[in-house]
Design an enzyme around this catalytic site. Structure first.
Site, PDB file in Angstrom:
ATOM      1  N   CYS A 654      14.469 -29.260 -63.829  1.00 17.69           N
ATOM      2  CA  CYS A 654      14.245 -29.590 -62.569  1.00 17.69           C
ATOM      3  C   CYS A 654      14.679 -31.206 -62.240  1.00 17.69           C
ATOM      4  O   CYS A 654      13.878 -31.912 -61.806  1.00 17.69           O
ATOM      5  CB  CYS A 654      12.797 -29.614 -61.833  1.00 17.69           C
ATOM      6  SG  CYS A 654      11.485 -29.495 -62.960  1.00 17.69           S
ATOM      7  N   HIS A 705      10.304 -29.692 -52.746  1.00 16.35           N
ATOM      8  CA  HIS A 705       9.299 -30.790 -52.699  1.00 16.35           C
ATOM      9  C   HIS A 705       9.109 -31.095 -51.206  1.00 16.35           C
ATOM     10  O   HIS A 705       8.290 -32.078 -50.960  1.00 16.35           O
ATOM     11  CB  HIS A 705      10.247 -31.897 -53.141  1.00 16.35           C
ATOM     12  CG  HIS A 705      10.610 -31.782 -54.773  1.00 16.35           C
ATOM     13  ND1 HIS A 705      11.813 -31.136 -55.116  1.00 16.35           N
ATOM     14  CD2 HIS A 705       9.836 -32.016 -55.769  1.00 16.35           C
ATOM     15  CE1 HIS A 705      11.757 -30.930 -56.293  1.00 16.35           C
ATOM     16  NE2 HIS A 705      10.259 -31.366 -56.797  1.00 16.35           N
ATOM     17  N   CYS A 737      13.000 -25.566 -57.799  1.00 17.37           N
ATOM     18  CA  CYS A 737      11.674 -25.445 -59.006  1.00 17.37           C
ATOM     19  C   CYS A 737      10.420 -24.426 -58.303  1.00 17.37           C
ATOM     20  O   CYS A 737      10.983 -23.666 -57.459  1.00 17.37           O
ATOM     21  CB  CYS A 737      11.110 -26.984 -58.892  1.00 17.37           C
ATOM     22  SG  CYS A 737       9.962 -27.145 -60.263  1.00 17.37           S
TER      23      CYS A 737
HETATM   24  N1  GLN Z   1       7.767 -22.491 -64.047  1.00 17.40           N
HETATM   25  C1  GLN Z   1       7.388 -23.612 -63.462  1.00 17.40           C
HETATM   26  C2  GLN Z   1       6.977 -23.437 -62.246  1.00 17.40           C
HETATM   27  O1  GLN Z   1       7.497 -22.728 -61.353  1.00 17.40           O
HETATM   28  C3  GLN Z   1       8.354 -24.474 -63.711  1.00 17.40           C
HETATM   29  C4  GLN Z   1       7.870 -25.898 -63.249  1.00 17.40           C
HETATM   30  C5  GLN Z   1       8.819 -27.118 -63.597  1.00 17.40           C
HETATM   31  O2  GLN Z   1       9.802 -26.947 -63.782  1.00 17.40           O
HETATM   32  N2  GLN Z   1       8.045 -28.226 -63.357  1.00 17.40           N
HETATM   33  O3  GLN Z   1       5.869 -23.908 -61.613  1.00 17.40           O
HETATM   34 ZN    ZN Z   2      11.251 -27.465 -61.959  1.00 17.77          ZN
END
Ligand code: GLN
Ligand code: ZN
Length: 763
Positions: A654, A705, A737
């Site tokens: 991310c 975010h 993310c």
């Molecule tokens: N699989 C995780 C989520 O979706 C990935 C989180 C991350 O990359 N910090 O929460």
């Molecule tokens: Zn992420």
């Protein structure tokens, strides 16, 4: 030898400052009450250090939010957008800079935050403009100096040094380099230091961590000029410059030649540098030996440290040597004695650890042992230490024959998929039958208050394991139904069983321990409780298969399995210091490899291995990058390469800076990578385009975010940009993310729009 501490944790042993700040923000306590909480905390911290007998206790290491923000505030580097708030109480202005301000018709975005070197602490990034001016506001540091003095010791004020302060910041307009602002900043530092001297300060510690990094000649010049000028202006004030998190390496001759009284070395990160420094340091330079690990939780090997002090004593008089932790203790938890639960932290393991309070005593003990006059007083402490170190060295909790054998058996076949990507790609396409621009998500769905409540009830024993799992199954079923309704192509189970993507796996793996109160500040009032990897890592039984299989049983769509990768599990934990990091990473990788195999066996055809911490694991010095990248890539490949060609491996990262590591990202050979791109408007995709990245990519089209719901056309436009740099048959459609922090009523419409964008584009 003189004992000192570079900085102490400040959130409070029981997170008192976190709680006080949050209560202040929500209007539950007054400003005076908050100020009083700060005073109490400082006194508590000083009390611990005084009681241990530390000679130079730091002041001004305390902060209500962040010490770099404190400095921006002290030199009046307040970004222009906050000028309208100048009438506010300074405390509120300070918090507005950290957190943004949405009141009284104002909507001001906060200052940016970024990682503090290679730690998991985040600082507030100072902002500079070409017309930047600075003025001196030394009240906080002077007040804390006086406060410490009244408390009954000779305080050593601590602050970020002027060169590092500028380097930590960011230019907010064009046509200048922030380092050029030094001529305007330096008079302000001079003034602040003069105020401290006026108040009675004898030593001041200026943190210059950039001395441990790769520097260009211009920066080295600035260092020389700055410290020459400070010395000329304040010849009788003693300055201690600190380097930390790496060795001085090619900056050694620069560092030892600066006209200051003291230089601090991180001898945990780089013990070798001691010889070089001793050989080149001028006779009158005092050296601070950072021998106690300031950023990890292991008990110091006092015998070994003592050898280092002996070496230094051959060249320096005892009164020229300081004993210290390697860095500020900000990065370790408060006090091991708060861990009372044998189930969490067995006393055998506890006996190998030292948190901030214990480390302060180690500093004192080491200095006591190094002094022939007091050596005998510390003999039993040394014996206890030796016994603890030896017990750790041979404990059966740590060393497992089975793990060693597997590590020895890692061979090139285990780190290579059966066939190269083009062949796998065909087989996967034949089996998965996904449309063009397949849509998916990154794994987690909203962790609502309901999810958190059920988990809390289970942890407290208010509901049984069976009841808890029943709840989780219900949440998974709901999430599957939602995803089907939205029309996503590849589904996820939602990660409701996970409080945290590292903790969830750590708790199920052997070799990991957890604290109850081992909080470390991450940023502002946010803390994390990193697991402690103490021994060989082994998986006892499948960790996620039940949940993924259950989700897959509910739908005709593919469900993607969801794992945290070995580099991230290592990076977000306190790691072993009795073997190289790569060895620990590879042990974890073998455990994840087994989980991948079990998922495949259970019929899961797509498996995602998240590596959000892959990039932040990069060493501070470029010369160590190749080494790191080699073992980090290998760790991922150990974890992911055991599957058949038609099983599709995904990874997720991310962030967006890939330019300098793109070939290593390609080397992971994941079939699909999802990355963050929406905030940069797909800019970063260029690295992938230029490199002609061969495998599939999901550039995030939705910034998770923010609560904002992007429209379908907005996301379609981002995808059209992506299609310009990446061949369209390689593109996936997904958010940036996981959706853990969003609400369902934000996530649902956004995902609906995202699916519409993909469909429109297909048409
Ligand atoms: N699989 C995780 C989520 O979706 C990935 C989180 C991350 O990359 N910090 O929460
Ligand atoms: Zn992420």
């Amino acid at each position: 030898m003189i004992t000192h501490v570079l900085g102490y944790p400040r959130i409070g042993a029981n997170r008192e400052i976190k709680k006080a700040c949050e209560r202040y923000w929500s209007g539950k306590i007054t400003r005076d009450e908050l100020v009083e909480a700060g005073r109490r905390q400082r006194q508590y911290n000083w009390g611990v250090q005084k009681e241990a007998g530390i000679d130079m206790v730091p002041v001004n290491d305390f902060s209500f939010y962040d010490h770099i923000l404190d400095m921006a505030f002290a030199v009046d580097a307040i970004p222009r957008r906050f000028q309208v708030l100048k009438e506010l109480d300074p405390m509120d202005l300070y918090f507005a800079m950290a957190r943004g301000y949405q009141q009284g018709g104002h909507d001001i975005i906060p200052m940016e935050m970024t990682k503090w070197f290679d730690t998991n602490y985040h600082y507030i990034v100072p902002e500079f403009t070409s017309d930047q001016t600075f003025t001196s506001h030394s009240h906080k540091m002077v007040r804390e100096y006086r406060e410490g003095k009244e408390y009954g010791f000779e305080p050593k004020p601590v602050m970020i040094g002027p060169v590092s302060f500028l380097l930590l910041g960011k230019e907010k307009d064009v046509g200048f380099s922030r380092l050029d602002l030094i001529s305007r900043l330096l008079p302000v530092y001079r003034e602040m230091l003069a105020d401290l001297q006026q108040a009675g300060a004898q030593w001041v510690q200026l943190d210059e961590p950039f001395l441990s990094l790769d520097l260009d000649d211009k920066t080295r010049d600035v260092y020389r000029q700055v410290y020459q000028q400070l010395h000329a202006a304040l010849p009788s004030l003693k300055l201690m410059i600190t380097s930390f998190f790496e060795g001085l390496h090619d900056n050694t001759s620069l560092a030892v030649s600066l006209p200051v009284q003291g230089l601090h070395l991180d001898l945990v990160s780089d013990p070798q540098q001691l010889d070089n420094v001793l050989a080149s340091a001028p006779e009158n330079l005092n050296l601070s030996l950072g021998l106690i690990d300031g950023r990890n939780v292991w008990k110091n090997d006092l015998e070994q440290s003592l050898q280092m002090t002996q070496k230094a004593l051959e060249q320096k008089k005892p009164e020229q040597l300081f004993i210290a932790p390697s860095s500020s203790l900000l990065h370790v938890p408060y006090d091991l004695e708060l861990e009372k639960d044998e189930d969490h932290l067995p006393s055998e393991i506890k006996n190998w650890l030292a948190f901030a309070r214990q480390k302060v005593h180690e500093v004192k003990t080491l200095a006591g042992l190094a002094n022939p006059a007091t050596h005998h007083q510390y003999k039993s402490a040394l014996a206890n230490n030796r016994q603890a170190i030896q017990s750790r060295g041979k404990s059966e909790r740590i060393h497992k024959q089975s793990v060693q054998e597997r590590m020895d058996g890692v061979n090139p076949d285990m780190t290579t998929r059966k066939h190269p990507f083009p062949e796998r790609h065909q087989k996967q396409a034949n089996q998965l039958h996904l449309p063009q621009y397949p849509t998916t998500t990154i794994g987690s769905f909203p962790q609502t208050s309901q999810v958190r409540k059920v988990r809390r009830q289970y942890r407290r024993g208010e509901i049984t394991r069976g009841e808890y799992e029943q709840h989780l199954r219900r949440l998974i079923a709901q999430a599957i139904r939602q995803q089907e309704e939205i029309g996503l192509d590849v589904l996820v189970h939602g990660e409701f069983e996970r409080n945290d993507m590292v903790e969830y796996f750590g708790e199920q793996l052997e070799g990991f321990a957890f604290t109850q109160n081992g909080w470390v500040q991450s940023y502002g009032t946010r803390g994390v409780k990193p697991p402690i990897i103490f021994g060989d890592v082994e998986r006892k039984k499948p960790m996620t298969v039940e949940w993924s299989s259950y989700a897959q049983s509910l739908t005709d769509h593919w469900v993607k399995g969801m794992l945290t990768g070995p580099v991230t599990l290592l990076q977000w934990s306190f790691a072993r210091d009795d073997q190289p990091r790569h060895a620990t990473a590879h042990q974890i990788a073998l455990a994840i490899r087994d989980e991948v195999a079990d998922l495949e066996q259970a019929g899961i055809k797509l498996i995602q291995i998240d590596e959000p911490a892959f990039r932040e694991g990069l060493p501070l010095r470029k010369k160590y990058w190749p080494q790191y990248l080699q073992w980090a890539v290998k760790a991922f490949r150990i974890a992911s390469s055991g599957v058949n060609d038609d099983t599709q491996i995904h990874t997720h990262m991310c962030y967006s800076e890939f330019n300098d590591i793109i070939e290593h990202i390609a080397d992971l050979d994941a079939d699909v990578i999802t990355i963050e791109t929406s905030r940069s408007q797909m800019e970063l995709l260029e690295a992938f385009g230029d490199y002609q990245y061969p495998n599939e990519i999901g550039p995030g089209v939705y910034d998770i975010h923010s609560p904002r719901v992007p429209s379908a056309s907005e996301m379609e436009n981002l995808l059209k940009k992506a299609v310009k740099v990446i061949p369209k048959q390689q593109i996936w459609v997904n958010p940036d993310c996981g959706l853990k922090t969003r609400k369902w009523d934000e996530a649902l419409p956004a995902l609906q729009n995202m699916v519409k964008a993909a469909k429109d584009l297909r048409r």
